[in-house]
Design a protein around this motif. Structure first.
Motif, short mmCIF file in Angstrom:
data_model
loop_
_atom_site.label_atom_id
_atom_site.label_comp_id
_atom_site.label_asym_id
_atom_site.label_seq_id
_atom_site.Cartn_x
_atom_site.Cartn_y
_atom_site.Cartn_z
N PHE A 37 50.99 31.27 57.41
CA PHE A 37 51.61 30.14 58.36
C PHE A 37 50.89 28.95 58.25
N ALA A 38 49.46 28.96 58.54
CA ALA A 38 48.80 27.70 58.57
C ALA A 38 48.99 26.81 57.21
N ALA A 39 49.09 27.48 55.95
CA ALA A 39 49.45 26.57 54.73
C ALA A 39 50.77 26.11 54.93
N LEU A 40 51.78 26.87 55.59
CA LEU A 40 53.13 26.14 55.66
C LEU A 40 53.03 25.02 56.55
N ASP A 41 52.15 24.95 57.61
CA ASP A 41 52.14 24.05 58.50
C ASP A 41 51.66 22.86 57.82
N GLU A 42 50.43 22.99 57.04
CA GLU A 42 49.88 21.94 56.37
C GLU A 42 50.90 21.39 55.38
N LEU A 43 51.81 21.97 54.50
CA LEU A 43 52.58 21.47 53.77
C LEU A 43 53.63 20.92 54.54
N ARG A 44 54.08 21.12 55.74
CA ARG A 44 54.92 20.31 56.52
C ARG A 44 54.32 19.02 56.97
N ALA A 45 52.86 19.17 57.33
CA ALA A 45 52.42 17.94 57.61
C ALA A 45 52.28 16.88 56.63
N ARG A 46 52.10 17.49 55.39
CA ARG A 46 51.99 16.56 54.18
C ARG A 46 53.34 16.32 53.79
N GLU A 47 54.32 16.57 54.31
CA GLU A 47 55.79 16.20 54.19
C GLU A 47 56.23 16.54 53.04
N ALA A 48 55.64 17.83 52.54
CA ALA A 48 56.11 18.44 51.06
C ALA A 48 57.51 18.52 50.92
N VAL A 49 58.13 18.51 49.86
CA VAL A 49 59.59 18.56 49.78
C VAL A 49 59.72 19.93 48.83
N PHE A 50 60.30 20.92 49.23
CA PHE A 50 60.41 22.16 48.70
C PHE A 50 61.56 22.29 47.90
N SER A 51 61.26 22.50 46.57
CA SER A 51 62.45 22.78 45.50
C SER A 51 62.72 24.16 45.36
N ARG A 52 61.91 25.24 45.83
CA ARG A 52 62.09 26.55 45.80
C ARG A 52 62.02 27.11 47.31
N PRO A 53 62.91 28.11 47.59
CA PRO A 53 62.55 28.85 48.96
C PRO A 53 61.29 29.52 48.95
N LEU A 54 60.66 29.53 50.21
CA LEU A 54 59.12 30.07 50.49
C LEU A 54 59.33 31.13 51.42
N ALA A 55 58.64 32.18 51.31
CA ALA A 55 58.65 33.08 52.25
C ALA A 55 57.23 33.55 52.54
N ILE A 56 57.08 34.23 54.04
CA ILE A 56 55.72 34.57 54.12
C ILE A 56 56.12 35.98 54.40
N VAL A 57 55.37 37.32 53.93
CA VAL A 57 55.63 38.48 54.31
C VAL A 57 54.17 39.39 54.86
N ASN A 58 54.93 40.23 55.80
CA ASN A 58 53.96 41.06 56.36
C ASN A 58 54.17 42.40 55.67
N PHE A 59 53.48 43.09 54.73
CA PHE A 59 53.80 44.32 54.33
C PHE A 59 53.51 45.36 55.17
N ALA A 60 54.23 46.51 55.13
CA ALA A 60 54.11 47.55 56.17
C ALA A 60 53.06 48.53 55.48
N ASP A 61 52.29 49.06 56.46
CA ASP A 61 51.29 50.18 56.01
C ASP A 61 50.52 50.27 54.66
N GLU A 62 49.88 48.87 54.63
CA GLU A 62 49.25 48.64 53.44
C GLU A 62 48.01 49.69 53.14
N GLU A 63 47.24 49.83 54.32
CA GLU A 63 46.02 50.59 54.19
C GLU A 63 46.25 52.23 54.24
N GLY A 64 47.43 52.68 54.70
CA GLY A 64 47.55 54.21 54.61
C GLY A 64 46.58 55.03 55.37
#
Ligand code: HGY
Ligand code: MN
Ligand code: MN
Length: 405
Positions: free
Chosen positions: A95-122
């Motif tokens: 999330f912080a990196a996305l905020d950084e890219l918005r502050a840089r006024e980056a122009v996205f040419s591809r969709p971006l997603a942030i994921v929280n994967f369920a139950d990684e540790e088991g």
């Protein structure tokens, strides 16, 4: 919301005040709190929030259907009394990196997603990376439904109690087809970067690793009146097996850990009827791991025979070696090389990750952030503030290089 504010809001969720460690187990209240935090971060940034069929959370910028998305993120669940960084550092940094890219006024040419994967540790059901394994088609619905926690609660029961549909889980090839690259930032679970003096590194590979449950069955009896010669004591066989595991690891350069044990009836003055021990073992290559596992089980069976104890060994979790694809790995290196005055270190790890699971389906890569203690899966796990900032900047540079051509 800044990195620090996100960290501050997440920090108390699922934290045990006595140990200072985290108890964020799949489909519990603490998990629900972390999930609510994730959705709030997505909503506050105007991202399109999705919950997929396996309970993984996605926050999209751009049209997911456009395909070739650049995805980042990690997990929010923990091991028992885990540290603050294992998983959450990757999600907060995303999330912080996305905020950084918005502050840089980056122009996205591809969709971006942030994921929280369920139950990684088991931690609750014994199988690592359930959310990503299901999505990648590496875990059948039937096997998932058989997963049971230490209280006898099955995965379907736990999911339903948390308000999720356990009968909708399963492979999600359509979703994975939308992803062009997945990059996971993770706290290093070791001291390699501390030794090289670098704040950030790139993953080369993940050791093959697995979890085996050893059931030692003996004869319950009175601790005070049963002659030593008459005992069939599973605790003794378990103890000898723990020592054998350490010996096999030392001889081969692998690692082997009995970190979890349950005893029935677990009375101070009773010889146990059953001792269950869970073995976690990992090695740099499959051949070594196979030799270690075989050696430990062979020793355990010899001890069991000697003490009249029955032994069952069940493999509960396994992840083969992961070699991260060189193209994406080297692309990250080139992007980060441009900024630094020397190449970013490339290092292997014995820790499993969702990126490792997904590497069988899509191009994946990992960034590691220095952990000066090297300690993980413990409240002592740590990453310095400057290094967390360096991780966010590196992730922002990578995402910009990949998604903002
Ligand atoms: O066990 C592991 O390597 C990871 O933390 N799930
Ligand atoms: Mn972990
Ligand atoms: Mn992790």
């Amino acid at each position: 919301m800044t990195f620090h504010e996100m960290w501050r809001d997440l920090a108390p969720l699922g934290r045990d005040t006595a140990s200072g460690g985290y108890r964020r187990y799949a489909w519990t209240g603490a998990d629900a709190d972390c999930r609510a935090w994730f959705k709030q971060q997505a909503d506050s940034r105007g991202l399109t929030y999705e919950l997929d069929r396996n309970g993984n959370q996605w926050a999209w910028l751009g049209d997911p259907a456009a395909g070739d998305a650049v995805v980042t993120g990690s997990h929010l669940d923990s091991v028992p009394d885990g540290g603050a960084y294992d998983g959450p550092l990757g999600v907060v940094s995303s999330f912080a990196a996305l905020d950084e890219l918005r502050a840089r006024e980056a122009v996205f040419s591809r969709p971006l997603a942030i994921v929280n994967f369920a139950d990684e540790e088991g931690a609750r059901f014994g199988l690592a990376c359930v959310g990503s394994r299901l999505t990648a088609g590496q875990l059948t619905i039937e096997a998932a439904h058989r997963l049971t926690d230490g209280e006898g609660v099955t995965l379907p029961q736990a999911m339903e109690a948390a308000g999720y549909d356990p009968y909708g889980i399963g492979p999600d090839p359509e979703r994975l087809a939308r992803v062009g690259a997945f990059v996971e930032l993770h706290v290093e679970q070791g001291r390699a970067l501390d030794l090289t003096g670098d704040p950030v590194g790139i993953a080369s590979a993940i050791w093959p690793h697995g979890r085996w449950r050893y059931d030692f069955r003996g004869e319950a009896n009175h601790a005070g009146t049963t002659r030593i010669a008459d005992r069939r004591d599973p605790m003794l066989t378990y103890a000898e097996t723990v020592i054998a595991a350490r010996r096999e690891a030392e001889l081969t350069g692998a690692v082997a850990t009995f970190g979890k044990v349950s005893v029935e009836p677990n009375g101070v003055n009773a010889i146990p009827s059953l001792v269950r021990g869970w073995l976690d073992s990992r090695a740099a290559d499959q051949e070594t791991l196979d030799a270690v596992i075989t050696g430990i089980e062979k020793a355990a069976r010899a001890y069991a025979d000697r003490h009249g104890v029955d032994l069952d060994v069940v493999r509960e979790s396994f992840t083969p070696v992961v070699e991260f694809g060189h193209a994406l790995r080297d692309e990250l290196g080139a992007i980060l090389r441009g900024e630094a005055d020397r190449p970013v270190p490339v290092l292997g790890t014995g820790a499993g990750h969702d990126a490792g699971i997904l590497s069988a389906s899509i191009p994946t890569a990992m960034l590691f952030v220095r952990n000066p203690t090297g300690v993980s899966h413990s409240p002592a796990e740590f990453a310095a503030e400057d290094d967390c900032v360096a991780g966010v900047t590196a992730l922002a540079d990578v995402l910009e290089g990949l998604a903002c051509r």
